[in-house]
Design a protein around this motif. Structure first.
Motif, short mmCIF file in Angstrom:
data_model
loop_
_atom_site.label_atom_id
_atom_site.label_comp_id
_atom_site.label_asym_id
_atom_site.label_seq_id
_atom_site.Cartn_x
_atom_site.Cartn_y
_atom_site.Cartn_z
N UNK A 53 55.38 -2.85 1.85
CA UNK A 53 55.26 -1.41 1.65
C UNK A 53 53.88 -1.03 1.13
N UNK A 54 53.34 -1.83 0.23
CA UNK A 54 52.01 -1.55 -0.32
C UNK A 54 50.95 -1.67 0.77
N UNK A 55 51.04 -2.68 1.61
CA UNK A 55 50.08 -2.85 2.70
C UNK A 55 50.19 -1.69 3.68
N UNK A 56 51.41 -1.30 4.01
CA UNK A 56 51.60 -0.17 4.93
C UNK A 56 51.03 1.12 4.34
N UNK A 57 51.28 1.38 3.06
CA UNK A 57 50.78 2.59 2.41
C UNK A 57 49.26 2.60 2.38
#
Length: 68
Positions: A53-57
């Motif tokens: 999720x952090x990479x996607x954000x």
């Protein structure tokens, strides 16, 4: 050794070994050892999903900033 060098080394190993991440994890974790217990705690708390999720954000934000 700098942290970034460790991550670069892990990335190169993953890319060049042709092995799946789970295979490499199994090679470095002793059953019942400290590393696998730590990994289990991270996975139990949703670390993998949080990391993805952090990479996607961050990727989405970079795209937004690139459009400006």
């Amino acid at each position: 050794m700098q942290k970034s060098a460790v991550f670069q080394g892990a990335g190169v190993l993953l890319r060049d070994s042709g092995k799946l991440p789970a295979e490499l994890k199994a090679e470095v974790c002793t059953p019942g050892g400290t590393t696998i217990h730590g990994i289990h705690a991270l996975e139990k708390e949703g670390f993998r999903a949080a990391t993805m999720g952090a990479v996607e954000a961050a990727t989405e934000r970079a795209r937004d900033l690139g459009k400006k």
